[in-house]
Design a protein around this motif. Structure first.
Motif, mmCIF file in Angstrom:
data_model
loop_
_atom_site.group_PDB
_atom_site.id
_atom_site.type_symbol
_atom_site.label_atom_id
_atom_site.label_comp_id
_atom_site.label_asym_id
_atom_site.label_seq_id
_atom_site.Cartn_x
_atom_site.Cartn_y
_atom_site.Cartn_z
ATOM 1 N N GLY A 76 0.808 -1.207 0.000
ATOM 2 C CA GLY A 76 0.000 0.000 0.000
ATOM 3 C C GLY A 76 0.844 1.260 0.000
ATOM 4 O O GLY A 76 2.063 1.224 0.176
ATOM 5 N N TYR A 77 0.171 2.381 -0.209
ATOM 6 C CA TYR A 77 0.819 3.696 -0.108
ATOM 7 C C TYR A 77 -0.198 4.684 0.450
ATOM 8 O O TYR A 77 -1.412 4.467 0.394
ATOM 9 C CB TYR A 77 1.338 4.150 -1.479
ATOM 10 N N ARG A 78 0.309 5.760 1.015
ATOM 11 C CA ARG A 78 -0.535 6.752 1.674
ATOM 12 C C ARG A 78 -0.863 7.893 0.728
ATOM 13 O O ARG A 78 0.017 8.411 0.027
ATOM 14 C CB ARG A 78 0.154 7.289 2.916
ATOM 15 N N SER A 79 -2.164 8.265 0.706
ATOM 16 C CA SER A 79 -2.600 9.377 -0.125
ATOM 17 C C SER A 79 -3.769 10.074 0.544
ATOM 18 O O SER A 79 -4.809 9.458 0.790
ATOM 19 C CB SER A 79 -3.009 8.875 -1.520
ATOM 20 N N PHE A 80 -3.557 11.369 0.910
ATOM 21 C CA PHE A 80 -4.597 12.170 1.567
ATOM 22 C C PHE A 80 -5.181 11.466 2.791
ATOM 23 O O PHE A 80 -6.396 11.414 3.001
ATOM 24 C CB PHE A 80 -5.723 12.514 0.581
ATOM 25 N N GLY A 81 -4.295 10.890 3.580
ATOM 26 C CA GLY A 81 -4.690 10.260 4.829
ATOM 27 C C GLY A 81 -5.253 8.867 4.686
ATOM 28 O O GLY A 81 -5.638 8.248 5.692
ATOM 29 N N LYS A 82 -5.307 8.349 3.475
ATOM 30 C CA LYS A 82 -5.829 7.001 3.263
ATOM 31 C C LYS A 82 -4.723 6.083 2.768
ATOM 32 O O LYS A 82 -3.758 6.532 2.153
ATOM 33 C CB LYS A 82 -6.965 7.018 2.236
ATOM 34 N N THR A 83 -4.882 4.797 3.061
ATOM 35 C CA THR A 83 -3.948 3.810 2.534
ATOM 36 C C THR A 83 -4.596 3.109 1.345
ATOM 37 O O THR A 83 -5.671 2.515 1.472
ATOM 38 C CB THR A 83 -3.577 2.773 3.610
ATOM 39 N N LEU A 84 -3.947 3.218 0.199
ATOM 40 C CA LEU A 84 -4.460 2.640 -1.041
ATOM 41 C C LEU A 84 -3.517 1.556 -1.536
ATOM 42 O O LEU A 84 -2.329 1.549 -1.211
ATOM 43 C CB LEU A 84 -4.602 3.721 -2.112
ATOM 44 N N GLU A 85 -4.058 0.635 -2.310
ATOM 45 C CA GLU A 85 -3.219 -0.414 -2.893
ATOM 46 C C GLU A 85 -2.361 0.178 -4.011
ATOM 47 O O GLU A 85 -2.823 1.016 -4.792
ATOM 48 C CB GLU A 85 -4.070 -1.543 -3.457
ATOM 49 N N ILE A 86 -1.114 -0.234 -4.057
ATOM 50 C CA ILE A 86 -0.232 0.217 -5.135
ATOM 51 C C ILE A 86 -0.848 -0.201 -6.466
ATOM 52 O O ILE A 86 -1.266 -1.354 -6.623
ATOM 53 C CB ILE A 86 1.171 -0.392 -4.963
ATOM 54 N N PRO A 87 -0.967 0.725 -7.425
ATOM 55 C CA PRO A 87 -1.646 0.418 -8.698
ATOM 56 C C PRO A 87 -1.106 -0.837 -9.365
ATOM 57 O O PRO A 87 0.099 -0.995 -9.558
ATOM 58 C CB PRO A 87 -1.351 1.667 -9.545
ATOM 59 N N ARG A 88 -2.026 -1.719 -9.702
ATOM 60 C CA ARG A 88 -1.633 -2.985 -10.313
ATOM 61 C C ARG A 88 -1.115 -2.817 -11.731
ATOM 62 O O ARG A 88 -0.489 -3.728 -12.277
ATOM 63 C CB ARG A 88 -2.817 -3.946 -10.294
ATOM 64 N N SER A 89 -1.379 -1.658 -12.332
ATOM 65 C CA SER A 89 -0.929 -1.438 -13.705
ATOM 66 C C SER A 89 0.587 -1.529 -13.826
ATOM 67 O O SER A 89 1.107 -1.985 -14.851
ATOM 68 C CB SER A 89 -1.406 -0.073 -14.209
ATOM 69 N N TYR A 90 1.307 -1.125 -12.780
ATOM 70 C CA TYR A 90 2.765 -1.219 -12.835
ATOM 71 C C TYR A 90 3.210 -2.674 -12.957
ATOM 72 O O TYR A 90 4.135 -2.989 -13.702
ATOM 73 C CB TYR A 90 3.389 -0.604 -11.576
ATOM 74 N N PHE A 91 2.527 -3.550 -12.252
ATOM 75 C CA PHE A 91 2.924 -4.958 -12.252
ATOM 76 C C PHE A 91 2.425 -5.682 -13.498
ATOM 77 O O PHE A 91 3.041 -6.639 -13.959
ATOM 78 C CB PHE A 91 2.429 -5.628 -10.980
ATOM 79 N N ALA A 92 1.314 -5.186 -14.063
ATOM 80 C CA ALA A 92 0.824 -5.763 -15.307
ATOM 81 C C ALA A 92 1.841 -5.556 -16.423
ATOM 82 O O ALA A 92 1.936 -6.367 -17.349
ATOM 83 C CB ALA A 92 -0.515 -5.140 -15.694
ATOM 84 N N ASP A 93 2.615 -4.475 -16.336
ATOM 85 C CA ASP A 93 3.618 -4.202 -17.367
ATOM 86 C C ASP A 93 4.760 -5.219 -17.335
ATOM 87 O O ASP A 93 5.553 -5.272 -18.288
ATOM 88 C CB ASP A 93 4.185 -2.788 -17.204
ATOM 89 N N PHE A 94 4.848 -6.014 -16.263
ATOM 90 C CA PHE A 94 5.849 -7.079 -16.222
ATOM 91 C C PHE A 94 5.369 -8.322 -16.965
ATOM 92 O O PHE A 94 6.094 -9.308 -17.060
ATOM 93 C CB PHE A 94 6.165 -7.460 -14.767
ATOM 94 N N ALA A 95 4.147 -8.273 -17.504
ATOM 95 C CA ALA A 95 3.578 -9.455 -18.144
ATOM 96 C C ALA A 95 4.233 -9.779 -19.478
ATOM 97 O O ALA A 95 4.215 -10.922 -19.910
ATOM 98 C CB ALA A 95 2.071 -9.276 -18.345
ATOM 99 N N ASP A 96 4.788 -8.783 -20.154
ATOM 100 C CA ASP A 96 5.482 -9.095 -21.398
ATOM 101 C C ASP A 96 6.589 -8.081 -21.639
ATOM 102 O O ASP A 96 6.584 -6.974 -21.133
ATOM 103 C CB ASP A 96 4.514 -9.169 -22.592
ATOM 104 N N TRP A 97 7.543 -8.508 -22.474
ATOM 105 C CA TRP A 97 8.734 -7.707 -22.734
ATOM 106 C C TRP A 97 8.415 -6.368 -23.358
ATOM 107 O O TRP A 97 9.061 -5.367 -23.074
ATOM 108 C CB TRP A 97 9.665 -8.486 -23.676
ATOM 109 N N SER A 98 7.436 -6.337 -24.241
ATOM 110 C CA SER A 98 7.165 -5.107 -24.973
ATOM 111 C C SER A 98 6.781 -3.977 -24.028
ATOM 112 O O SER A 98 7.100 -2.822 -24.278
ATOM 113 C CB SER A 98 6.045 -5.336 -25.993
ATOM 114 N N ARG A 99 6.103 -4.300 -22.933
ATOM 115 C CA ARG A 99 5.702 -3.278 -21.978
ATOM 116 C C ARG A 99 6.773 -3.032 -20.918
ATOM 117 O O ARG A 99 7.031 -1.886 -20.536
ATOM 118 C CB ARG A 99 4.383 -3.684 -21.327
ATOM 119 N N LEU A 100 7.412 -4.092 -20.449
ATOM 120 C CA LEU A 100 8.429 -3.930 -19.413
ATOM 121 C C LEU A 100 9.585 -3.065 -19.904
ATOM 122 O O LEU A 100 10.049 -2.165 -19.200
ATOM 123 C CB LEU A 100 8.945 -5.301 -18.973
ATOM 124 N N ALA A 101 10.049 -3.321 -21.127
ATOM 125 C CA ALA A 101 11.173 -2.552 -21.655
ATOM 126 C C ALA A 101 10.830 -1.080 -21.814
ATOM 127 O O ALA A 101 11.700 -0.207 -21.697
ATOM 128 C CB ALA A 101 11.609 -3.140 -22.997
#
Length: 431
Positions: free
Chosen positions: A246-271
């Motif tokens: 998680g990360y803190r934003s405006f006093g709330k704890t939110l889940e780290i955006p999954r989009s960053y980890f989805a980019d590890f799904a294939d080389w074209s996005r990770l690179a």
């Protein structure tokens, strides 16, 4: 070796690997690449870029195993792209940022083809008129645009040959397997590539028939080797890069955006994550994260271009589990030190949802061809992931172990495409 002048060239342009074959008088042979870096007939579908004042535009590039070697020697000073075929049908993908330049799909493809030709020892400098290019039954991606992929392929192969035909990849494998048969048979070809899994049912007639093979029906799904790789990353690596945190934003704890980890799904996005905007976003996220060290690891993996060794370690584990009940996953770099025993049973649990969808697609192929399972005489499994025991069980359960056949997992499609290129009624095979 074949002595006749080749009449057709078959190109299996794959997500992970590409293979070329030449055909003449009913025989085909593979093109073997030449040089110290060569790996026989299998040419990795990869590109590497680096700055070079002597190169046109100040940017040099290489392809195949030569691209891998360049990247491994200078990982922080180069840009490595692999599996770019996976974005062929993606409307979201417009161009890849490589240092200060941007390249469209067809530009990447043309550079790849030019270097592949250059490394073929002169064997394909002059190419036959008929070029047969494999294409998946179903393109990779959540909403693939087949018409867009066709336009990109047309632009990529412009100038490669005077007659370009596109044929479904499993039909190439079917034609290759048909050359082994001395009697009529109905066969199911299951082709497991890097980005897609395709299934075709073909009626093969006895040798000497006017038409040797007739396609009955095909289906495909965007689940294959790359998805299985991601399942391993998702369980063994991504939690150490912050996934689920998680990360803190405006006093709330939110889940780290999954989009960053989805980019590890294939080389074209990770690179492509190595750009100023993404790195600035991650730097801000790191300051607010509950586990800033984990985000720091992710940033290091991206900045130091550790994608290749990471995926190499994943591939080594996957291959080991195809022949062993347990294997060790090892990776070191970017602040990550992982050494963990993994069982085949664990891996099969991770990919179980994917296996279920593949099973449904096999059943859909039978229904589309209006063929009952007991009417299938042979099942030909091809592609690297066909060696995974859980994949093989899908077909052993439905058709019986005795009806399964394998061989030439990485080369059969190119062989068959080249042979199809000699057919008089070639247009009937074109997709």
């Amino acid at each position: 070796m074949m002595q006749q002048v080749p009449r057709a060239l078959g190109l299996d342009f794959g997500t992970t690997n590409s293979v070329v074959a030449l055909a003449a008088q009913g025989e085909s042979h593979l093109v073997n690449f030449a040089g110290a870096r060569a790996t026989g007939a299998v040419f990795r579908s990869a590109l590497c870029f680096w700055h070079d004042e002597d190169a046109k535009g100040g940017l040099a590039h290489e392809a195949g195993p030569w691209a891998i070697a360049e990247y491994m020697d200078y990982p922080e000073d180069s840009r490595f792209l692999q599996s770019f075929k996976s974005v062929a049908a993606s409307p979201i993908f417009e161009s890849a940022s490589v240092f200060e330049k941007r390249f469209r799909f067809e530009e990447l493809g043309q550079m790849f083809l030019a270097r592949m030709i250059a490394h073929a020892g002169g064997t394909i400098d002059a190419r036959p008129d008929r070029i047969i290019v494999g294409r998946p039954v179903e393109y990779a991606g959540s909403r693939p645009d087949e018409a867009l992929a066709r336009r990109r392929y047309d632009a990529m192969f412009a100038g490669f040959g005077s007659e370009i035909y596109y044929v479904h990849e499993p039909l190439g494998a079917a034609f290759s397997y048909a050359s082994r048969l001395d009697r009529a048979a109905t066969i199911l070809v299951a082709d497991f590539g890097g980005g897609t899994s395709d299934f075709s049912i073909v009626r093969v007639e006895a040798p000497g028939a006017e038409r040797r093979a007739t396609p009955l029906g095909s289906t495909g799904i965007g689940i294959a080797g790359d998805r299985f790789d991601y399942r391993i990353l998702d369980h063994l690596v991504l939690p150490m890069l912050g996934k689920g945190g998680g990360y803190r934003s405006f006093g709330k704890t939110l889940e780290i955006p999954r989009s960053y980890f989805a980019d590890f799904a294939d080389w074209s996005r990770l690179a492509l994550m190595r750009n100023r905007r993404t790195m600035e976003e991650l730097a801000r996220l790191q300051k607010a994260a509950d586990d800033p060290v984990a985000i720091g690891r992710m940033m290091t993996v991206i900045e130091k271009e550790l994608g290749y060794p990471l995926y190499d370690a994943v591939g080594a584990l996957k291959r080991a589990l195809s022949s062993q009940e347990t294997a060790t996953f090892r990776f070191s770099g970017g602040g990550l030190e992982i050494e963990e025993q993994v069982s085949r049973a664990q891996f099969e649990t991770w990919i179980a949802p994917d296996i279920k969808r593949i099973e449904a697609m096999v059943d859909a192929a039978l229904k589309k061809a209006n063929v009952a399972p007991d009417a299938i005489d042979r099942v030909f499994l091809t592609g690297g992931s066909s060696l995974i025991p859980a994949i093989r069980r899908i077909f052993a359960t439905r058709f019986g172990e005795a009806r399964l056949a394998t061989g030439g997992e990485l080369t059969s499609i190119a062989h068959g495409l080249a042979l199809i290129g000699e057919e008089a009624n070639l247009a009937q095979w074109a997709a």
